[in-house]
Design a protein around this motif. Structure first.
Motif, mmCIF file in Angstrom:
data_model
loop_
_atom_site.group_PDB
_atom_site.id
_atom_site.type_symbol
_atom_site.label_atom_id
_atom_site.label_comp_id
_atom_site.label_asym_id
_atom_site.label_seq_id
_atom_site.Cartn_x
_atom_site.Cartn_y
_atom_site.Cartn_z
ATOM 1 N N TYR A 8 -9.248 2.401 -9.304
ATOM 2 C CA TYR A 8 -8.328 3.369 -9.914
ATOM 3 C C TYR A 8 -7.772 2.821 -11.231
ATOM 4 C CZ TYR A 8 -4.127 6.116 -10.748
ATOM 5 O OH TYR A 8 -3.161 6.885 -11.336
ATOM 6 N N SER A 9 -7.406 1.533 -11.243
ATOM 7 C CA SER A 9 -6.852 0.913 -12.450
ATOM 8 C C SER A 9 -7.891 0.873 -13.565
ATOM 9 C CB SER A 9 -6.358 -0.505 -12.142
ATOM 10 O OG SER A 9 -5.307 -0.474 -11.199
ATOM 11 N N ALA A 52 0.836 -1.205 0.000
ATOM 12 C CA ALA A 52 0.000 0.000 0.000
ATOM 13 C C ALA A 52 0.868 1.251 0.000
ATOM 14 C CB ALA A 52 -0.927 -0.009 1.209
ATOM 15 N N VAL A 61 -7.645 0.346 -5.329
ATOM 16 C CA VAL A 61 -6.635 0.306 -6.390
ATOM 17 C C VAL A 61 -7.235 -0.263 -7.672
ATOM 18 C CG1 VAL A 61 -4.442 -0.721 -7.111
ATOM 19 C CG2 VAL A 61 -4.698 0.172 -4.792
ATOM 20 N N ASN A 62 -8.080 -1.289 -7.548
ATOM 21 C CA ASN A 62 -8.721 -1.873 -8.735
ATOM 22 C C ASN A 62 -9.614 -0.857 -9.440
ATOM 23 O OD1 ASN A 62 -7.484 -4.325 -8.344
ATOM 24 N ND2 ASN A 62 -9.253 -5.269 -7.341
ATOM 25 N N TYR A 67 2.071 2.058 -3.465
ATOM 26 C CA TYR A 67 1.034 2.701 -4.275
ATOM 27 C C TYR A 67 0.895 4.177 -3.911
ATOM 28 C CZ TYR A 67 -0.900 -1.457 -6.571
ATOM 29 O OH TYR A 67 -1.084 -2.551 -7.373
ATOM 30 N N LEU A 109 -5.882 9.140 -4.916
ATOM 31 C CA LEU A 109 -6.652 7.939 -4.600
ATOM 32 C C LEU A 109 -7.902 8.251 -3.797
ATOM 33 C CD1 LEU A 109 -4.096 5.106 -3.696
ATOM 34 C CD2 LEU A 109 -5.681 5.181 -5.630
ATOM 35 N N LYS A 163 -7.173 -3.050 -1.856
ATOM 36 C CA LYS A 163 -7.065 -3.511 -3.244
ATOM 37 C C LYS A 163 -8.310 -3.139 -4.055
ATOM 38 C CE LYS A 163 -8.744 -8.261 -2.530
ATOM 39 N NZ LYS A 163 -8.384 -9.700 -2.694
#
Length: 341
Positions: free
Chosen positions: A76-77, A31, A73-74, A34, A43, A70
């Motif tokens: 964001y991706s 983390a 982050v997913n 990231y 984020l 996660k």
């Protein structure tokens, strides 16, 4: 007005803050990596869907039970991939708009004075009274002047170099032809500004959108919009919306649940029959990215008929089943829409 008092905190403290707010972080070290390359602030826009409603929060920004880092982050991706796909279509549409603008205006005014087709935009009469024509000319002139200064600097360096005269001449010529703004300024003195087809490539997409809206003759705007099989008032509206989305993409801003403050005009016809609001979310599809994707899918059929861009959109959504579609304005069975098949 209140004074801002939030302190800057280091990465380990940011991880601890997220954990204190109820976010599950399986690997604090991962983390932290990231947060180092994306930033907490960027984020944070993707954290909001996973946070409790304010009425349910004991302290600010508390996460819903079971939320994991996660998931943020997913999301964001997914948004990053979405921006890349949207930008791919926007690039091709933007190039086509620039071409259509000058192809119509240049040929329409080729045999008219003053300033014939090649320099149609120099004639203030081609534009509405409220259009800032002088600003347009200044934007083009500033570009030429800047490139002229850069060219003279390059020529000075080349002439000071310890190479043969013929090699200096070759290098100077390459620098002169590096872009059209410096080439035109160094080769022509009348008209003082570059021709319309070069001007259209130098302006920002926002300036192109304003220029289209500022054209004086309704027939000119109609002929340009006809290239994309759209009514001119719809096309004008779409240029405004697409420029906004382009700026979001260029600045790496959140796109997936973005709301358009000014919704684009919707053409007539069954293919554009969108629900006023989605249930139970009450999201308006016409104000969300789904409408933009429909617009781009339609425009890609006009400018690149063999493109499989629409399949890229479907593939992205399929690969991220965890991303909710209602904040994007996707309608039920959207994948069956003609523009995505």
């Amino acid at each position: 007005m209140n004074e801002f008092t939030k302190p800057a905190i280091d990465i380990p403290a940011q991880v601890e803050l997220l954990q204190a707010r109820g976010l599950t972080i399986q690997s604090p070290e991962r983390a932290a990596r990231y947060l180092e390359v994306i930033s907490f602030f960027r984020l944070s826009a993707y954290m909001r869907p996973f946070q409790k409603p304010k009425a349910q929060q004991e302290t600010d920004h508390q996460f819903k039970e079971g939320t994991e880092f996660k998931q943020i982050v997913n999301l964001y991706s997914f948004d990053r991939e979405l921006r890349l796909i949207v930008m791919d279509a926007l690039e091709r549409v933007e190039v086509a708009v620039r071409a259509a603008l000058n192809n119509v205006m240049g040929t329409t005014y080729q045999d008219r004075e003053p300033f014939t087709g090649s320099h149609w935009y120099l004639n203030e009469q081609r534009f509405k009274r409220e259009y800032p024509h002088k600003r347009l000319l200044k934007e083009v002139e500033d570009k030429q002047s800047k490139e002229s200064i850069h060219l003279q600097r390059d020529i000075k360096k080349i002439n000071q170099s310890n190479v043969s005269a013929s090699l200096k001449e070759q290098r100077i010529e390459r620098r002169r032809r590096e872009n059209y703004a410096r080439f035109y300024h160094s080769c022509y003195d009348a008209p003082r500004l570059m021709p319309g087809w070069a001007m259209a490539e130098e302006l920002t997409f926002g300036s192109i959108s304003h220029l289209y809206r500022g054209l004086a003759r309704d027939n000119d705007r109609k002929k340009i919009a006809k290239r994309f099989e759209l009514p001119q008032e719809v096309f004008e509206s779409w240029l405004h919306s697409l420029n906004f989305i382009r700026n979001c993409c260029a600045h790496h801003s959140r796109l997936w649940n973005r709301e358009l403050s000014i919704p684009p005009k919707i053409p007539n016809g069954a293919l554009w029959d969108l629900p006023e609001r989605l249930e139970p979310s009450l999201v308006q599809p016409s104000r969300r990215i789904y409408m933009v994707l429909l617009m781009l899918a339609y425009l890609m059929r006009q400018v690149s008929p063999d493109s499989q861009w629409h399949n890229k959109v479907k593939a992205l959504v399929t690969l991220h089943p965890e991303v909710p579609l209602f904040p994007m304005g996707f309608t039920e069975n959207w994948y069956e829409h003609q523009f995505f098949n």
